[in-house]
Write a protein that holds these residues in place. Sequence first.
Motif, short mmCIF file in Angstrom:
data_model
loop_
_atom_site.label_atom_id
_atom_site.label_comp_id
_atom_site.label_asym_id
_atom_site.label_seq_id
_atom_site.Cartn_x
_atom_site.Cartn_y
_atom_site.Cartn_z
N GLY A 36 28.57 55.40 29.34
CA GLY A 36 29.61 54.58 29.97
C GLY A 36 30.86 54.52 29.10
O GLY A 36 31.04 55.30 28.17
N ASN A 37 31.72 53.56 29.41
CA ASN A 37 32.99 53.39 28.70
C ASN A 37 32.94 52.19 27.77
O ASN A 37 32.31 51.18 28.08
CB ASN A 37 34.14 53.21 29.68
N LEU A 38 33.63 52.29 26.65
CA LEU A 38 33.79 51.19 25.72
C LEU A 38 35.28 50.88 25.67
O LEU A 38 36.10 51.75 25.39
CB LEU A 38 33.30 51.59 24.33
N VAL A 39 35.62 49.62 25.95
CA VAL A 39 37.01 49.20 25.95
C VAL A 39 37.20 48.13 24.87
O VAL A 39 36.48 47.13 24.85
CB VAL A 39 37.42 48.63 27.33
N ILE A 40 38.14 48.37 23.97
CA ILE A 40 38.48 47.41 22.91
C ILE A 40 39.92 46.97 23.14
O ILE A 40 40.83 47.80 23.17
CB ILE A 40 38.34 48.04 21.51
N SER A 41 40.12 45.68 23.31
CA SER A 41 41.47 45.18 23.61
C SER A 41 42.34 45.15 22.36
O SER A 41 41.85 45.13 21.22
CB SER A 41 41.40 43.78 24.22
#
Length: 130
Positions: A10-15
Amino acid sequence: MEVTTSGEKGNLVISEEVISSIAINAAKDVEGVSSFSNRPVDVISTIKKGSLKVMSPVRVSQNGEDISVSIYINIEPNKKIKTVAQNVQTNVKEAIQNMTGRLVSKVNVVIAGIDFEESAGSNAPKETEN
């Protein structure tokens, strides 16, 4: 801005806020850093985001897989600017790379000022003996 990594699971999103807080906490640990300064207002970011969070002392930008960071700090008096700036660069780069697994290509340190401590009552008139 968000840092996104795609993997087979899947995807990993870091703000950007997370990366900013990592940078601030890493810079706090450096001897000679007394406080942080708000970065100059970027009109384009203000219009796009429509909020005051653009006043953060950290600016994060992404170019492909690389992250670059600019941090605005104030230093303590009688500290060597070059030494403090180099230590901030090292700490911020290592902290972000260790926690996010992303390459930090550049850490710009902007010395916005020097925090001089004002002595208590320096503006008060002094009594004299007659």
